[in-house]
Motif scaffolding. Structure first.
Motif, mmCIF file in Angstrom:
data_model
loop_
_atom_site.group_PDB
_atom_site.id
_atom_site.type_symbol
_atom_site.label_atom_id
_atom_site.label_comp_id
_atom_site.label_asym_id
_atom_site.label_seq_id
_atom_site.Cartn_x
_atom_site.Cartn_y
_atom_site.Cartn_z
ATOM 1 N N THR A 10 48.786 -29.339 -31.123
ATOM 2 C CA THR A 10 49.709 -29.470 -30.000
ATOM 3 C C THR A 10 49.134 -30.406 -28.942
ATOM 4 N N GLY A 11 49.904 -31.433 -28.592
ATOM 5 C CA GLY A 11 49.531 -32.297 -27.483
ATOM 6 C C GLY A 11 48.360 -33.222 -27.735
ATOM 7 N N ASN A 12 47.908 -33.329 -28.979
ATOM 8 C CA ASN A 12 46.757 -34.194 -29.273
ATOM 9 C C ASN A 12 46.958 -34.881 -30.615
ATOM 10 N N PRO A 13 47.936 -35.784 -30.699
ATOM 11 C CA PRO A 13 48.281 -36.397 -31.992
ATOM 12 C C PRO A 13 47.142 -37.173 -32.626
ATOM 13 N N ASP A 14 46.215 -37.685 -31.815
ATOM 14 C CA ASP A 14 45.102 -38.449 -32.386
ATOM 15 C C ASP A 14 44.166 -37.564 -33.196
ATOM 16 N N ASP B 57 43.753 -22.726 -33.379
ATOM 17 C CA ASP B 57 44.604 -21.580 -33.020
ATOM 18 C C ASP B 57 45.883 -22.028 -32.319
ATOM 19 N N GLU B 58 46.386 -23.181 -32.708
ATOM 20 C CA GLU B 58 47.654 -23.696 -32.176
ATOM 21 C C GLU B 58 48.075 -24.872 -33.048
ATOM 22 N N GLY B 59 49.240 -25.448 -32.760
ATOM 23 C CA GLY B 59 49.731 -26.577 -33.529
ATOM 24 C C GLY B 59 50.528 -26.143 -34.748
ATOM 25 N N THR B 60 50.772 -27.093 -35.646
ATOM 26 C CA THR B 60 51.597 -26.869 -36.837
ATOM 27 C C THR B 60 50.839 -27.289 -38.080
ATOM 28 N N LEU B 61 50.862 -26.431 -39.087
ATOM 29 C CA LEU B 61 50.254 -26.737 -40.382
ATOM 30 C C LEU B 61 51.332 -26.643 -41.452
ATOM 31 N N GLU C 277 47.512 -14.843 -38.904
ATOM 32 C CA GLU C 277 47.045 -14.059 -37.754
ATOM 33 C C GLU C 277 46.805 -14.927 -36.528
ATOM 34 N N SER C 278 46.784 -16.241 -36.715
ATOM 35 C CA SER C 278 46.550 -17.161 -35.603
ATOM 36 C C SER C 278 47.879 -17.541 -34.951
ATOM 37 N N ASP C 279 47.803 -18.409 -33.951
ATOM 38 C CA ASP C 279 49.008 -18.920 -33.308
ATOM 39 C C ASP C 279 49.446 -20.257 -33.892
ATOM 40 N N VAL C 280 48.929 -20.598 -35.057
ATOM 41 C CA VAL C 280 49.346 -21.817 -35.748
ATOM 42 C C VAL C 280 50.723 -21.579 -36.381
#
Length: 251
Positions: free
Chosen positions: A210-214, A139-143, A168-171
């Motif tokens: 977001t904030g977790n590239p691994d 529910d975050e980040g970029t796709l 509908e998500s925050d993606v």
């Protein structure tokens, strides 16, 4: 510049799938062999009382890195028609990717679509849905996802449902393809239309949390001839950063 440049060269790898203590009918074993016949993944069969009947091992550099019941691979790939995903009969909540399949990240593949093969392209669909589900759950980040033709988003009920969920998500969701149809505001996605080679031949799904590239996860496949694909999927920023940068800057 073509996205194909990011597909690793096919080389012999240290991966193998080992079917242990098999009681499966010969046709099922043959389906497993056929699925990986053109891949740099050996398929072997052994007896070993350490493991339960009909277990599949994923072995890398001589070590077992994942195990799955043969039944799980049958239900996910071998005995499944891609229409289950296209029609939405099998949605994100129903997705089950066996550990021995998910563990093949980084292995370059060559896959053939229908009618030449009933199952090979299903691997692309399965991994695509795995990435999309991870994005929905985060529910975050970029796709970023490509479809060759944007109309596939609405024409394939399963894809339509997934991208409605993402909208509908925050993606932050971006879709790419030939602009034969433009997603309406109802999908809440950013549309990138074009007619160049990368739009026409590339199939990618790239998720950057977001904030977790691994925890980044992505798939890139390139259509080298009609219904024949070369590609790979990978975990972690290092393998995916160059692909994501290329897509972001050039598409």
């Amino acid at each position: 510049m073509s996205l194909r440049q990011f597909v690793p060269d096919r080389e012999d790898t240290a991966h193998s799938l080992v079917l242990v203590n098999s009681t499966a009918p010969a046709p099922v074993r043959e389906m497993l062999v056929d699925l990986f016949e053109d891949q740099p993944v050996a398929v072997e069969e052994i007896e070993d009382e350490t493991y339960e009947t009909d277990t599949i091992l994923l072995v890398k550099n001589g070590s077992v890195v994942a195990t799955s019941p043969l039944a799980a691979v049958q239900n996910a790939v071998l005995l499944v028609n891609s229409d289950l995903f296209v029609t939405g009969t099998r949605g994100l909540e129903d997705l089950a990717v066996p550990d021995v399949i998910e563990g093949l990240d980084g292995v370059p593949f060559t896959l053939t679509g229908y009618p030449e093969s009933d199952t090979e392209k299903l691997l692309l669909i399965l991994i695509s849905r795995l990435i999309e589900r991870r994005a929905v759950r985060a529910d975050e980040g970029t796709l970023r996802a490509s479809f060759q033709r944007l109309s596939r988003i609405k024409d394939e009920q399963g894809t339509k449902t997934v991208y409605e969920q993402l909208g509908e998500s925050d993606v932050d969701t971006h879709v790419y393809g030939e602009p034969d149809w433009i997603p309406s505001h109802e999908y809440d996605v950013v549309t990138h239309g074009g007619n160049g080679e990368n739009f026409q031949k590339a199939w990618f799904v790239l998720f950057e949390p977001t904030g977790n590239p691994d925890s980044a996860l992505g798939l890139l496949a390139y259509e080298i001839s009609p219904r024949r694909w070369e590609g790979f999927y990978a975990l972690g920023e290092a393998e995916l950063a160059a692909v994501s940068t290329h897509v972001t800057r050039r598409m």
